[in-house]
Design an enzyme around this catalytic site. Structure first.
Site, PDB file in Angstrom:
ATOM      1  N   LYS A  23      47.045  54.131  35.817  1.00 52.45           N
ATOM      2  CA  LYS A  23      47.475  53.877  37.196  1.00 52.45           C
ATOM      3  C   LYS A  23      48.919  53.382  37.227  1.00 52.45           C
ATOM      4  O   LYS A  23      49.744  53.905  37.976  1.00 52.45           O
ATOM      5  CB  LYS A  23      46.582  52.799  37.835  1.00 52.45           C
ATOM      6  CG  LYS A  23      47.129  52.254  39.136  1.00 52.45           C
ATOM      7  CD  LYS A  23      46.238  51.189  39.749  1.00 52.45           C
ATOM      8  CE  LYS A  23      46.441  49.784  39.241  1.00 52.45           C
ATOM      9  NZ  LYS A  23      47.557  49.030  39.844  1.00 52.45           N
ATOM     10  N   ASN A  24      49.217  52.376  36.401  1.00 53.05           N
ATOM     11  CA  ASN A  24      50.523  51.738  36.517  1.00 53.05           C
ATOM     12  C   ASN A  24      51.656  52.561  35.910  1.00 53.05           C
ATOM     13  O   ASN A  24      52.822  52.183  36.002  1.00 53.05           O
ATOM     14  CB  ASN A  24      50.484  50.328  35.918  1.00 53.05           C
ATOM     15  CG  ASN A  24      49.680  49.392  36.810  1.00 53.05           C
ATOM     16  OD1 ASN A  24      49.367  49.728  37.956  1.00 53.05           O
ATOM     17  ND2 ASN A  24      49.328  48.223  36.287  1.00 53.05           N
ATOM     18  N   ARG A  94      51.176  47.055  46.927  1.00 57.85           N
ATOM     19  CA  ARG A  94      52.493  46.471  46.665  1.00 57.85           C
ATOM     20  C   ARG A  94      53.411  47.419  45.914  1.00 57.85           C
ATOM     21  O   ARG A  94      54.629  47.350  46.049  1.00 57.85           O
ATOM     22  CB  ARG A  94      52.357  45.231  45.795  1.00 57.85           C
ATOM     23  CG  ARG A  94      51.549  44.139  46.329  1.00 57.85           C
ATOM     24  CD  ARG A  94      51.575  43.014  45.331  1.00 57.85           C
ATOM     25  NE  ARG A  94      52.953  42.719  44.953  1.00 57.85           N
ATOM     26  CZ  ARG A  94      53.754  41.962  45.658  1.00 57.85           C
ATOM     27  NH1 ARG A  94      53.345  41.386  46.748  1.00 57.85           N
ATOM     28  NH2 ARG A  94      55.005  41.763  45.259  1.00 57.85           N
ATOM     29  N   CYS A 118      49.933  38.188  47.734  1.00 59.54           N
ATOM     30  CA  CYS A 118      48.672  38.900  47.578  1.00 59.54           C
ATOM     31  C   CYS A 118      47.693  37.975  46.876  1.00 59.54           C
ATOM     32  O   CYS A 118      48.022  36.834  46.572  1.00 59.54           O
ATOM     33  CB  CYS A 118      48.853  40.214  46.832  1.00 59.54           C
ATOM     34  SG  CYS A 118      49.058  40.021  45.082  1.00 59.54           S
ATOM     35  N   ARG A 123      54.301  36.749  44.361  1.00 54.19           N
ATOM     36  CA  ARG A 123      54.880  38.026  43.944  1.00 54.19           C
ATOM     37  C   ARG A 123      56.118  38.454  44.731  1.00 54.19           C
ATOM     38  O   ARG A 123      56.107  39.476  45.435  1.00 54.19           O
ATOM     39  CB  ARG A 123      53.819  39.133  43.980  1.00 54.19           C
ATOM     40  CG  ARG A 123      52.682  38.849  43.031  1.00 54.19           C
ATOM     41  CD  ARG A 123      51.653  39.931  43.018  1.00 54.19           C
ATOM     42  NE  ARG A 123      52.051  41.071  42.204  1.00 54.19           N
ATOM     43  CZ  ARG A 123      51.301  42.145  42.019  1.00 54.19           C
ATOM     44  NH1 ARG A 123      50.132  42.220  42.612  1.00 54.19           N
ATOM     45  NH2 ARG A 123      51.707  43.138  41.264  1.00 54.19           N
ATOM     46  N   ASP A 306      46.474  41.834  32.981  1.00 54.25           N
ATOM     47  CA  ASP A 306      45.498  42.744  33.592  1.00 54.25           C
ATOM     48  C   ASP A 306      44.186  42.831  32.796  1.00 54.25           C
ATOM     49  O   ASP A 306      43.253  43.504  33.223  1.00 54.25           O
ATOM     50  CB  ASP A 306      46.102  44.150  33.757  1.00 54.25           C
ATOM     51  CG  ASP A 306      47.179  44.184  34.827  1.00 54.25           C
ATOM     52  OD1 ASP A 306      47.241  43.242  35.641  1.00 54.25           O
ATOM     53  OD2 ASP A 306      47.959  45.158  34.862  1.00 54.25           O
ATOM     54  N   ARG A 398      40.815  51.025  43.778  1.00 61.11           N
ATOM     55  CA  ARG A 398      42.273  51.175  43.733  1.00 61.11           C
ATOM     56  C   ARG A 398      42.720  51.576  42.339  1.00 61.11           C
ATOM     57  O   ARG A 398      43.733  52.250  42.192  1.00 61.11           O
ATOM     58  CB  ARG A 398      42.941  49.847  44.090  1.00 61.11           C
ATOM     59  CG  ARG A 398      42.755  49.460  45.537  1.00 61.11           C
ATOM     60  CD  ARG A 398      43.573  48.244  45.843  1.00 61.11           C
ATOM     61  NE  ARG A 398      44.888  48.405  45.240  1.00 61.11           N
ATOM     62  CZ  ARG A 398      45.719  47.425  44.975  1.00 61.11           C
ATOM     63  NH1 ARG A 398      45.399  46.193  45.248  1.00 61.11           N
ATOM     64  NH2 ARG A 398      46.898  47.659  44.431  1.00 61.11           N
TER      65      ARG A 398
HETATM   66  N1  EPU Z   1      58.404  38.308  39.914  1.00 64.61           N
HETATM   67  C1  EPU Z   1      59.353  37.598  40.628  1.00 64.61           C
HETATM   68  N2  EPU Z   1      60.362  38.307  41.210  1.00 64.61           N
HETATM   69  C2  EPU Z   1      60.458  39.656  41.122  1.00 64.61           C
HETATM   70  C3  EPU Z   1      59.499  40.359  40.385  1.00 64.61           C
HETATM   71  C4  EPU Z   1      58.464  39.663  39.794  1.00 64.61           C
HETATM   72  O1  EPU Z   1      59.290  36.381  40.740  1.00 64.61           O
HETATM   73  O2  EPU Z   1      61.418  40.213  41.683  1.00 64.61           O
HETATM   74  C5  EPU Z   1      57.295  37.572  39.265  1.00 64.61           C
HETATM   75  C6  EPU Z   1      55.941  37.966  39.823  1.00 64.61           C
HETATM   76  O3  EPU Z   1      55.641  37.238  40.983  1.00 64.61           O
HETATM   77  C7  EPU Z   1      55.042  37.661  38.662  1.00 64.61           C
HETATM   78  C8  EPU Z   1      55.912  38.015  37.447  1.00 64.61           C
HETATM   79  O4  EPU Z   1      57.249  37.975  37.916  1.00 64.61           O
HETATM   80  O5  EPU Z   1      54.735  36.300  38.657  1.00 64.61           O
HETATM   81  C9  EPU Z   1      55.651  39.372  36.818  1.00 64.61           C
HETATM   82  O6  EPU Z   1      55.577  40.343  37.831  1.00 64.61           O
HETATM   83  P1  EPU Z   1      55.901  41.883  37.615  1.00 64.61           P
HETATM   84  O7  EPU Z   1      57.043  42.222  38.502  1.00 64.61           O
HETATM   85  O8  EPU Z   1      56.035  42.209  36.182  1.00 64.61           O
HETATM   86  O9  EPU Z   1      54.588  42.542  38.199  1.00 64.61           O
HETATM   87  P2  EPU Z   1      54.554  43.885  39.004  1.00 64.61           P
HETATM   88  O10 EPU Z   1      55.581  44.788  38.478  1.00 64.61           O
HETATM   89  O11 EPU Z   1      54.521  43.594  40.453  1.00 64.61           O
HETATM   90  C10 EPU Z   1      52.938  45.179  37.412  1.00 64.61           C
HETATM   91  C11 EPU Z   1      51.604  45.832  37.522  1.00 64.61           C
HETATM   92  C12 EPU Z   1      50.539  44.754  37.660  1.00 64.61           C
HETATM   93  C13 EPU Z   1      50.611  43.870  36.421  1.00 64.61           C
HETATM   94  C14 EPU Z   1      52.014  43.272  36.284  1.00 64.61           C
HETATM   95  C15 EPU Z   1      52.205  42.441  35.039  1.00 64.61           C
HETATM   96  C16 EPU Z   1      52.160  47.924  38.569  1.00 64.61           C
HETATM   97  C17 EPU Z   1      52.067  48.800  39.748  1.00 64.61           C
HETATM   98  N3  EPU Z   1      51.600  46.710  38.672  1.00 64.61           N
HETATM   99  O12 EPU Z   1      53.122  44.428  38.608  1.00 64.61           O
HETATM  100  O13 EPU Z   1      49.283  45.424  37.702  1.00 64.61           O
HETATM  101  O14 EPU Z   1      49.670  42.827  36.513  1.00 64.61           O
HETATM  102  O15 EPU Z   1      52.976  44.332  36.272  1.00 64.61           O
HETATM  103  O16 EPU Z   1      51.953  43.204  33.915  1.00 64.61           O
HETATM  104  O17 EPU Z   1      52.685  48.316  37.544  1.00 64.61           O
HETATM  105  C18 EPU Z   1      47.030  45.673  38.215  1.00 64.61           C
HETATM  106  O18 EPU Z   1      47.101  46.831  37.782  1.00 64.61           O
HETATM  107  O19 EPU Z   1      45.910  45.127  38.505  1.00 64.61           O
HETATM  108  C19 EPU Z   1      48.240  44.902  38.419  1.00 64.61           C
HETATM  109  C20 EPU Z   1      48.294  43.813  39.180  1.00 64.61           C
END
Ligand code: EPU
Length: 418
Positions: A23-24, A94, A118, A123, A306, A398
């Site tokens: 998915k990701n 998101r 969320c 986030r 995850d 999802r």
């Molecule tokens: N963060 C910030 N500012 C930003 C971006 C992130 O403070 O601009 C913080 C987030 O709030 C979090 C941390 O940094 O505390 C890491 O967040 P990240 O940006 O890496 O997460 P993401 O890219 O939003 C993806 C996956 C998530 C997975 C995380 C961590 C996708 C679509 N989603 O989210 O997947 O948990 O990386 O590996 O790739 C899931 O599949 O269930 C899922 C939540």
């Protein structure tokens, strides 16, 4: 009554099951099709609610999504007809923020509803936005939307304050069409980032270092079409292996990539499972009872957040006390209270959870709160005595393709009640 999942626990799961595409990795890859007017084809897009949402998002921006005779998904955005990702879609997923980078780079304007918080944390997307500003974009937040504008993005050196997966992906996509060289320092090293880089390179982008913490992108004036095979879903694979382990069964996942799963596989072994890797097959023979272990989530190659909820379900049945520390999201223990409904003894305090193992869960009505939390409840249900009914299964849909069918093929009694 909304859809629920009924799980009748107790049977050790046995057999082989194929892993779906990640998915990701699929979500950013689909969004990357916005970077070109040419068609981009995907051989193995998983059938997931988040993919359907992404499809709606792309269609709303002018994309045409179709299925070829060989089953491949074809996305063509010959012309961008709208620059706006609406709140209805962003609020359900998101990852919609992944259109920001490609839209901005291709058209000079991107408007995306702010995702807000969320179930697992606040986030923010500040690192994405700071990166776009470094690339020369003007960024405003107005009426609940992020708006980014630039005539042509200019390469820059970007050091993110923290490791962000979609942030790295968004910036990599934007930089692919920027003028000059971009360096992203402190980049996410997740396999999904490398997979996106592989697709972008096939489209003509010049990217070095994906999979390391320093990614260098030489911008090109335009990108072309490509055909892409998405990497296997390491989280789905891990979840299915835990299903084998938690039930004391013997499960083999096929079409997996163990190189993406070292931390998960090591923890399975620490819990007493016997793990064998042979090519794209990973076999997990569960212990009679899991052994306790401590785990700390961290960015790749560390233990994935995850997989945290699924391991919590398993450690809840371990022969001793385990400590789980969640460092990625600030509120990702919602499943603890639901597992407690099944008898689990888990104390959470901020980012740590102390799990005192017990012999059996007992079936109970429980509620899914997010995607991976749902998976942990299914796993607990599979190991429980009696029947577990899980509500709010839309979270599960999802991100897991045909999970009931897959678990059913391994001998689970699991049924969707509508
Ligand atoms: N963060 C910030 N500012 C930003 C971006 C992130 O403070 O601009 C913080 C987030 O709030 C979090 C941390 O940094 O505390 C890491 O967040 P990240 O940006 O890496 O997460 P993401 O890219 O939003 C993806 C996956 C998530 C997975 C995380 C961590 C996708 C679509 N989603 O989210 O997947 O948990 O990386 O590996 O790739 C899931 O599949 O269930 C899922 C939540």
């Amino acid at each position: 009554m909304a859809t629920r999942l009924m799980v009748e626990g107790g049977a050790p799961l046995r057999g082989e099951v194929a892993v779906s595409a990640a998915k990701n990795a699929a979500l950013p890859a689909l969004c990357a099709a916005l970077l070109t007017s040419r068609p981009v084809e995907f051989e193995n897009v998983p059938a997931l609610a988040d993919v359907t949402t992404t499809r709606s998002l792309l269609e709303g921006l002018g994309g045409v999504v179709s299925t070829g005779p060989d089953g491949a998904t074809r996305v063509q955005v010959a012309e961008v007809t709208s620059n706006e990702a609406p709140y209805e879609l962003v609020s359900t997923m998101r990852a919609s923020v992944l259109v920001l980078g490609p839209l901005l780079a291709r058209t000079g304007l991107a408007k995306v509803a702010l995702p807000g918080g969320c179930a697992i944390g606040v986030r923010p997307i500040d690192q994405h936005l700071k990166g776009f500003q470094k690339l020369g974009a003007e960024v405003f937040i107005r009426n609940g939307f992020v708006e980014a504008r630039a005539s042509r993005l200019k390469g820059a050196r970007i050091t993110t304050d923290l490791v962000t997966v979609t942030g790295t992906e968004n910036l990599m996509m934007a930089a692919a069409l920027a003028e000059g060289t971009t360096v992203i320092e402190n980049a996410a090293r997740e396999p999904e980032v490398s997979d996106l880089a592989r697709l972008l390179s096939a489209m003509g982008a010049r990217i070095d270092g994906a999979g390391t913490e320093r990614i260098e992108i030489q911008g090109v004036p335009e990108l072309g079409g490509a055909r892409h095979r998405v990497i296997p879903d390491r989280i789905e694979a891990g979840t299915l292996l835990v299903a084998g382990a938690i039930t004391g069964g013997d499960v083999t996942v096929t079409g997996a990539d163990a190189r993406h799963m070292s931390a998960t596989l090591s923890k399975l072994e620490e819990c007493g499972a016997a793990v064998t890797v042979s090519g794209d097959r990973i076999r997990c023979q569960g212990p009679p009872r899991p052994r306790p272990t401590d785990l700390i989530t961290s960015p790749f190659p560390g233990f994935p957040t995850d997989m945290q909820a699924q391991f919590m379900a398993m450690l809840g049945l371990a022969d001793g006390i385990s400590k789980i520390t969640e460092t990625i999201f600030e509120n990702r223990f919602m499943h603890a209270a639901e597992l407690a409904r099944m008898g689990a003894r888990i104390e959470t305090d901020g980012s740590t959870a102390v799990v005192r193992g017990l012999r059996y869960y007992h079936g109970a009505p429980v509620m899914a709160t997010d995607l991976r939390a749902s998976a942990s409840l299914v796993l607990a249900g599979l190991a429980a005595r009696g029947r577990t009914e899980i509500s709010r299964v839309y979270h599960l849909d999802r991100g897991y393709e045909r999970l009931e069918a897959k678990l059913g093929s391994l001998g689970a009694t699991i049924e969707r009640l509508r």
